[in-house]
Motif scaffolding. Structure first.
Motif, PDB file in Angstrom:
ATOM      1  N   PRO A  49     -11.491   0.557   9.383  1.00 34.22           N
ATOM      2  CA  PRO A  49     -11.973   1.893   9.745  1.00 34.22           C
ATOM      3  C   PRO A  49     -12.390   2.001  11.213  1.00 34.22           C
ATOM      4  O   PRO A  49     -12.298   3.065  11.815  1.00 34.22           O
ATOM      5  CB  PRO A  49     -13.164   2.116   8.812  1.00 34.22           C
ATOM      6  CG  PRO A  49     -13.583   0.759   8.372  1.00 34.22           C
ATOM      7  CD  PRO A  49     -12.357  -0.105   8.410  1.00 34.22           C
ATOM      8  N   PHE A  50     -12.835   0.889  11.814  1.00 38.01           N
ATOM      9  CA  PHE A  50     -13.216   0.919  13.226  1.00 38.01           C
ATOM     10  C   PHE A  50     -11.989   1.041  14.125  1.00 38.01           C
ATOM     11  O   PHE A  50     -12.023   1.740  15.135  1.00 38.01           O
ATOM     12  CB  PHE A  50     -14.048  -0.311  13.599  1.00 38.01           C
ATOM     13  CG  PHE A  50     -15.356  -0.388  12.859  1.00 38.01           C
ATOM     14  CD1 PHE A  50     -16.172   0.724  12.739  1.00 38.01           C
ATOM     15  CD2 PHE A  50     -15.774  -1.568  12.290  1.00 38.01           C
ATOM     16  CE1 PHE A  50     -17.389   0.665  12.063  1.00 38.01           C
ATOM     17  CE2 PHE A  50     -16.984  -1.643  11.609  1.00 38.01           C
ATOM     18  CZ  PHE A  50     -17.785  -0.530  11.496  1.00 38.01           C
ATOM     19  N   ALA A 139     -22.364  -8.186   6.620  1.00 42.36           N
ATOM     20  CA  ALA A 139     -21.473  -7.305   7.378  1.00 42.36           C
ATOM     21  C   ALA A 139     -20.639  -6.469   6.416  1.00 42.36           C
ATOM     22  O   ALA A 139     -19.936  -7.013   5.572  1.00 42.36           O
ATOM     23  CB  ALA A 139     -20.569  -8.111   8.297  1.00 42.36           C
ATOM     24  N   GLY A 140     -20.740  -5.147   6.536  1.00 42.19           N
ATOM     25  CA  GLY A 140     -19.942  -4.259   5.686  1.00 42.19           C
ATOM     26  C   GLY A 140     -18.470  -4.369   5.996  1.00 42.19           C
ATOM     27  O   GLY A 140     -17.635  -4.412   5.102  1.00 42.19           O
ATOM     28  N   ILE A 141     -18.133  -4.407   7.264  1.00 41.53           N
ATOM     29  CA  ILE A 141     -16.762  -4.621   7.726  1.00 41.53           C
ATOM     30  C   ILE A 141     -16.812  -5.877   8.601  1.00 41.53           C
ATOM     31  O   ILE A 141     -16.986  -5.815   9.808  1.00 41.53           O
ATOM     32  CB  ILE A 141     -16.237  -3.409   8.542  1.00 41.53           C
ATOM     33  CG1 ILE A 141     -16.401  -2.105   7.779  1.00 41.53           C
ATOM     34  CG2 ILE A 141     -14.789  -3.637   8.965  1.00 41.53           C
ATOM     35  CD1 ILE A 141     -15.568  -1.985   6.508  1.00 41.53           C
ATOM     36  N   ALA A 142     -16.686  -7.024   7.958  1.00 37.93           N
ATOM     37  CA  ALA A 142     -16.855  -8.299   8.654  1.00 37.93           C
ATOM     38  C   ALA A 142     -15.713  -8.604   9.614  1.00 37.93           C
ATOM     39  O   ALA A 142     -15.891  -9.371  10.555  1.00 37.93           O
ATOM     40  CB  ALA A 142     -16.995  -9.430   7.640  1.00 37.93           C
ATOM     41  N   ALA A 143     -14.553  -7.999   9.425  1.00 34.54           N
ATOM     42  CA  ALA A 143     -13.391  -8.310  10.245  1.00 34.54           C
ATOM     43  C   ALA A 143     -13.454  -7.678  11.633  1.00 34.54           C
ATOM     44  O   ALA A 143     -12.704  -8.070  12.513  1.00 34.54           O
ATOM     45  CB  ALA A 143     -12.121  -7.867   9.529  1.00 34.54           C
ATOM     46  N   HIS A 144     -14.325  -6.683  11.829  1.00 39.76           N
ATOM     47  CA  HIS A 144     -14.410  -6.020  13.139  1.00 39.76           C
ATOM     48  C   HIS A 144     -15.881  -5.995  13.564  1.00 39.76           C
ATOM     49  O   HIS A 144     -16.695  -5.271  12.982  1.00 39.76           O
ATOM     50  CB  HIS A 144     -13.856  -4.596  13.052  1.00 39.76           C
ATOM     51  CG  HIS A 144     -13.559  -3.994  14.387  1.00 39.76           C
ATOM     52  ND1 HIS A 144     -12.350  -3.405  14.653  1.00 39.76           N
ATOM     53  CD2 HIS A 144     -14.279  -3.887  15.521  1.00 39.76           C
ATOM     54  CE1 HIS A 144     -12.352  -2.949  15.892  1.00 39.76           C
ATOM     55  NE2 HIS A 144     -13.534  -3.236  16.438  1.00 39.76           N
ATOM     56  N   LEU A 145     -16.188  -6.778  14.556  1.00 40.39           N
ATOM     57  CA  LEU A 145     -17.547  -6.893  15.076  1.00 40.39           C
ATOM     58  C   LEU A 145     -18.124  -5.523  15.422  1.00 40.39           C
ATOM     59  O   LEU A 145     -17.408  -4.660  15.947  1.00 40.39           O
ATOM     60  CB  LEU A 145     -17.507  -7.765  16.339  1.00 40.39           C
ATOM     61  CG  LEU A 145     -18.815  -7.887  17.085  1.00 40.39           C
ATOM     62  CD1 LEU A 145     -19.188  -9.338  17.207  1.00 40.39           C
ATOM     63  CD2 LEU A 145     -18.721  -7.231  18.433  1.00 40.39           C
ATOM     64  N   HIS A 146     -19.396  -5.319  15.127  1.00 38.20           N
ATOM     65  CA  HIS A 146     -20.085  -4.087  15.507  1.00 38.20           C
ATOM     66  C   HIS A 146     -21.587  -4.346  15.615  1.00 38.20           C
ATOM     67  O   HIS A 146     -22.168  -5.054  14.819  1.00 38.20           O
ATOM     68  CB  HIS A 146     -19.792  -2.943  14.521  1.00 38.20           C
ATOM     69  CG  HIS A 146     -19.990  -3.290  13.089  1.00 38.20           C
ATOM     70  ND1 HIS A 146     -19.097  -4.070  12.361  1.00 38.20           N
ATOM     71  CD2 HIS A 146     -20.985  -2.985  12.227  1.00 38.20           C
ATOM     72  CE1 HIS A 146     -19.531  -4.214  11.127  1.00 38.20           C
ATOM     73  NE2 HIS A 146     -20.682  -3.564  11.014  1.00 38.20           N
TER      74      HIS A 146
END
Length: 191
Positions: A49-50, A139-146
């Motif tokens: 999503p990011f 991390a909710g979306i661990a594949a894309h750092l935020h």
């Protein structure tokens, strides 16, 4: 007619485990998030999503507040508080150590700027800043750092999420995004 007894509820102190003197705030509603409900099926850029938000046009009504050269600022779709922002590199990387020096620096600069802008628009009493690295770290979306930038106000925590599975948000995400995006371009000087 027999009188029914009320169910007996054990105090937390009698549960298994060593007493550590800490109070517990039980949040069972978070299990859906922990179990991965509504997360992308894979960790690729294709379902991220990011990456989708970064590649969308600004007039499509998405939640991007500001764009840098290597990173951007977006409203969290599932905010802890109004004004909860995420600072994301455009590049699809999972770990903080995977960032280049220029990416790392821009994430830090955008985080600093986000705090200044949120302060000027919303007047919080403080902030929580942080990154959850990996699924196990939350991390909710661990594949894309935020990087999370969460404004906090004295007394902003309540028991709605625990008791009623409800979060009280005083402002719509679109309105928050609009206000912060407008201020982002007005607030030139910060330090």
């Amino acid at each position: 007619m027999t009188k029914e007894r009320a169910p007996q509820v054990d105090r937390a102190a009698v549960f298994a485990g060593d007493a550590d003197g800490l109070e517990r705030l039980w949040t069972p509603h978070r299990m859906a998030y922990i179990d991965g409900e509504a997360k992308p099926a894979d960790r690729s850029e294709r379902q991220c999503p990011f990456c989708a938000a970064a590649n969308a046009d600004d007039d499509e009504g998405h939640l991007v507040v500001a764009r840098g050269k290597l990173a951007y600022v977006i409203c969290n779709l599932f905010p802890y508080n109004s004004g909860h922002l995420l600072i994301c590199p455009y590049r699809h990387v999972a770990d903080y150590t995977d960032l280049t020096v220029p990416e790392r620096d821009e994430v830090a600069e955008l985080t600093q700027r986000a705090m200044v802008v949120v302060r000027s628009v919303m007047g919080p009493d403080g902030f929580n800043l942080g990154m959850n690295q990996g699924d196990v770290a939350g991390a909710g979306i661990a594949a894309h750092l935020h990087q999370h930038v969460v404004p906090r106000w004295s007394g902003d925590a309540n028991f709605f999420p625990i008791i009623a599975q409800t979060k009280a948000m005083p402002q719509l995400l679109a309105d928050t995004r609009r206000r912060l995006a407008e201020a982002w371009h007005i607030e030139k000087e910060y330090k």
